[in-house]
Design a protein around this motif. Structure first.
Motif, PDB file in Angstrom:
ATOM      1  N   ASP A  35      45.765  38.373  37.594  1.00  0.00           N
ATOM      2  CA  ASP A  35      45.249  37.884  38.877  1.00  0.00           C
ATOM      3  C   ASP A  35      46.347  37.959  39.936  1.00  0.00           C
ATOM      4  OD1 ASP A  35      42.724  37.338  37.954  1.00  0.00           O
ATOM      5  OD2 ASP A  35      43.147  35.256  37.500  1.00  0.00           O
ATOM      6  N   ALA A  36      46.602  39.164  40.405  1.00  0.00           N
ATOM      7  CA  ALA A  36      47.622  39.358  41.431  1.00  0.00           C
ATOM      8  C   ALA A  36      47.220  40.523  42.323  1.00  0.00           C
ATOM      9  CB  ALA A  36      48.985  39.631  40.804  1.00  0.00           C
ATOM     10  N   LEU A  37      47.640  40.435  43.550  1.00  0.00           N
ATOM     11  CA  LEU A  37      47.476  41.530  44.494  1.00  0.00           C
ATOM     12  C   LEU A  37      48.878  42.028  44.809  1.00  0.00           C
ATOM     13  CD1 LEU A  37      45.833  43.216  46.560  1.00  0.00           C
ATOM     14  CD2 LEU A  37      46.218  41.351  48.179  1.00  0.00           C
ATOM     15  N   VAL A  38      49.119  43.297  44.583  1.00  0.00           N
ATOM     16  CA  VAL A  38      50.423  43.901  44.838  1.00  0.00           C
ATOM     17  C   VAL A  38      50.215  44.988  45.880  1.00  0.00           C
ATOM     18  CG1 VAL A  38      52.365  45.167  43.841  1.00  0.00           C
ATOM     19  CG2 VAL A  38      51.151  43.452  42.466  1.00  0.00           C
ATOM     20  N   ALA A  39      50.967  44.918  46.982  1.00  0.00           N
ATOM     21  CA  ALA A  39      50.802  45.901  48.054  1.00  0.00           C
ATOM     22  C   ALA A  39      52.154  46.222  48.678  1.00  0.00           C
ATOM     23  CB  ALA A  39      49.864  45.358  49.127  1.00  0.00           C
ATOM     24  N   PHE A  49      50.553  38.618  45.976  1.00  0.00           N
ATOM     25  CA  PHE A  49      49.831  37.352  45.976  1.00  0.00           C
ATOM     26  C   PHE A  49      49.407  37.074  44.542  1.00  0.00           C
ATOM     27  CE2 PHE A  49      49.101  38.680  50.398  1.00  0.00           C
ATOM     28  CZ  PHE A  49      49.455  37.515  51.055  1.00  0.00           C
ATOM     29  N   PHE A  50      49.913  35.993  43.994  1.00  0.00           N
ATOM     30  CA  PHE A  50      49.475  35.539  42.670  1.00  0.00           C
ATOM     31  C   PHE A  50      48.436  34.462  42.909  1.00  0.00           C
ATOM     32  CE2 PHE A  50      53.780  36.283  40.299  1.00  0.00           C
ATOM     33  CZ  PHE A  50      53.710  37.624  40.602  1.00  0.00           C
ATOM     34  N   TYR A  51      47.318  34.533  42.234  1.00  0.00           N
ATOM     35  CA  TYR A  51      46.289  33.508  42.392  1.00  0.00           C
ATOM     36  C   TYR A  51      45.715  33.147  41.028  1.00  0.00           C
ATOM     37  CZ  TYR A  51      43.417  37.756  42.537  1.00  0.00           C
ATOM     38  OH  TYR A  51      42.858  38.970  42.261  1.00  0.00           O
ATOM     39  N   ASN A  52      44.964  32.056  41.022  1.00  0.00           N
ATOM     40  CA  ASN A  52      44.387  31.511  39.785  1.00  0.00           C
ATOM     41  C   ASN A  52      45.439  31.061  38.781  1.00  0.00           C
ATOM     42  OD1 ASN A  52      41.770  31.817  40.697  1.00  0.00           O
ATOM     43  ND2 ASN A  52      41.527  33.835  39.774  1.00  0.00           N
ATOM     44  N   SER A  54      47.413  27.988  37.237  1.00  0.00           N
ATOM     45  CA  SER A  54      46.983  26.589  37.104  1.00  0.00           C
ATOM     46  C   SER A  54      47.993  25.552  37.576  1.00  0.00           C
ATOM     47  CB  SER A  54      46.602  26.301  35.648  1.00  0.00           C
ATOM     48  OG  SER A  54      47.698  26.563  34.797  1.00  0.00           O
ATOM     49  N   ASP A  55      49.276  25.869  37.524  1.00  0.00           N
ATOM     50  CA  ASP A  55      50.282  24.868  37.898  1.00  0.00           C
ATOM     51  C   ASP A  55      51.614  25.551  38.206  1.00  0.00           C
ATOM     52  OD1 ASP A  55      51.534  25.431  35.376  1.00  0.00           O
ATOM     53  OD2 ASP A  55      50.210  23.978  34.424  1.00  0.00           O
ATOM     54  N   MET A  56      52.609  24.749  38.600  1.00  0.00           N
ATOM     55  CA  MET A  56      53.919  25.285  38.973  1.00  0.00           C
ATOM     56  C   MET A  56      54.630  25.937  37.790  1.00  0.00           C
ATOM     57  SD  MET A  56      54.849  25.417  42.056  1.00  0.00           S
ATOM     58  CE  MET A  56      56.610  25.644  41.833  1.00  0.00           C
ATOM     59  N   VAL A  57      54.474  25.386  36.620  1.00  0.00           N
ATOM     60  CA  VAL A  57      55.134  25.966  35.448  1.00  0.00           C
ATOM     61  C   VAL A  57      54.601  27.374  35.197  1.00  0.00           C
ATOM     62  CG1 VAL A  57      55.463  25.758  32.950  1.00  0.00           C
ATOM     63  CG2 VAL A  57      55.667  23.735  34.405  1.00  0.00           C
ATOM     64  N   THR A  58      53.301  27.552  35.334  1.00  0.00           N
ATOM     65  CA  THR A  58      52.690  28.870  35.155  1.00  0.00           C
ATOM     66  C   THR A  58      53.187  29.835  36.222  1.00  0.00           C
ATOM     67  OG1 THR A  58      50.721  27.797  34.235  1.00  0.00           O
ATOM     68  CG2 THR A  58      50.489  30.089  34.906  1.00  0.00           C
ATOM     69  N   LEU A  59      53.290  29.359  37.450  1.00  0.00           N
ATOM     70  CA  LEU A  59      53.813  30.191  38.538  1.00  0.00           C
ATOM     71  C   LEU A  59      55.260  30.575  38.260  1.00  0.00           C
ATOM     72  CD1 LEU A  59      53.799  31.498  41.353  1.00  0.00           C
ATOM     73  CD2 LEU A  59      54.466  29.270  42.258  1.00  0.00           C
ATOM     74  N   GLN A  60      56.082  29.608  37.904  1.00  0.00           N
ATOM     75  CA  GLN A  60      57.499  29.895  37.645  1.00  0.00           C
ATOM     76  C   GLN A  60      57.659  30.876  36.489  1.00  0.00           C
ATOM     77  OE1 GLN A  60      58.684  25.793  37.258  1.00  0.00           O
ATOM     78  NE2 GLN A  60      59.496  25.717  39.343  1.00  0.00           N
ATOM     79  N   THR A  61      56.827  30.754  35.486  1.00  0.00           N
ATOM     80  CA  THR A  61      56.871  31.691  34.360  1.00  0.00           C
ATOM     81  C   THR A  61      56.478  33.089  34.829  1.00  0.00           C
ATOM     82  OG1 THR A  61      56.388  29.932  32.783  1.00  0.00           O
ATOM     83  CG2 THR A  61      55.941  32.189  32.063  1.00  0.00           C
TER      84      THR A  61
END
Length: 138
Positions: A35-39, A49-52, A54-61
């Motif tokens: 679930d990302a848009l790369v341009a 853009f990373f979306y969907n 669930s939390d900061m830990v998932t984003l940081q990973t």
């Protein structure tokens, strides 16, 4: 922002720069979550853009995985030698930093340039306190 693209273009020509850009794009796509848009924004700049998530830990990973996938990749240029891919990135988070897309891009850009002040090749999260201090009226 691709680090050293000017050096690659000046040293090996724009065809080599195109190889450098294509390699970066491939690594960004491969290292991004599903679930990302790369341009590509322009020249040596990309936006993701990373979306969907669930939390900061998932984003940081996800960011850490992306950084590992991109940094230090070997790019074979027309001179047949391997050159190391380096990229600097700023990270702004919706809705933590802003709900406005243009502002999020400005914040991510600011974070990236803050990181480049120290050294190239780093992924830096936006820090509102530094931004506020830097943009305070004199």
């Amino acid at each position: 922002d691709l680090d050293n693209l000017k050096y690659v273009n000046d040293s090996f020509g724009h065809e080599a720069g195109d190889v450098y850009i294509r390699t970066a794009a491939t690594q960004l796509l491969a290292g991004s979550p599903v679930d990302a848009l790369v341009a590509r924004m322009s020249g040596d700049e990309f936006i993701l853009f990373f979306y969907n998530l669930s939390d900061m830990v998932t984003l940081q990973t996800a960011v850490s995985n992306l950084e590992e996938n991109v940094q230090g990749q070997c790019v074979i240029l027309p001179d047949k030698n391997g050159h190391i891919l380096h990229m600097s990135a700023g990270i702004a988070i919706y809705p933590t930093h802003s709900t406005n897309a243009d502002q999020l891009i400005r914040y991510a850009d600011f974070a990236m340039y803050q990181g480049k002040k120290g050294s190239k090749g780093c992924f830096i999260y936006f820090d509102a306190s530094i931004y506020d201090q830097d943009h305070r009226p004199q």
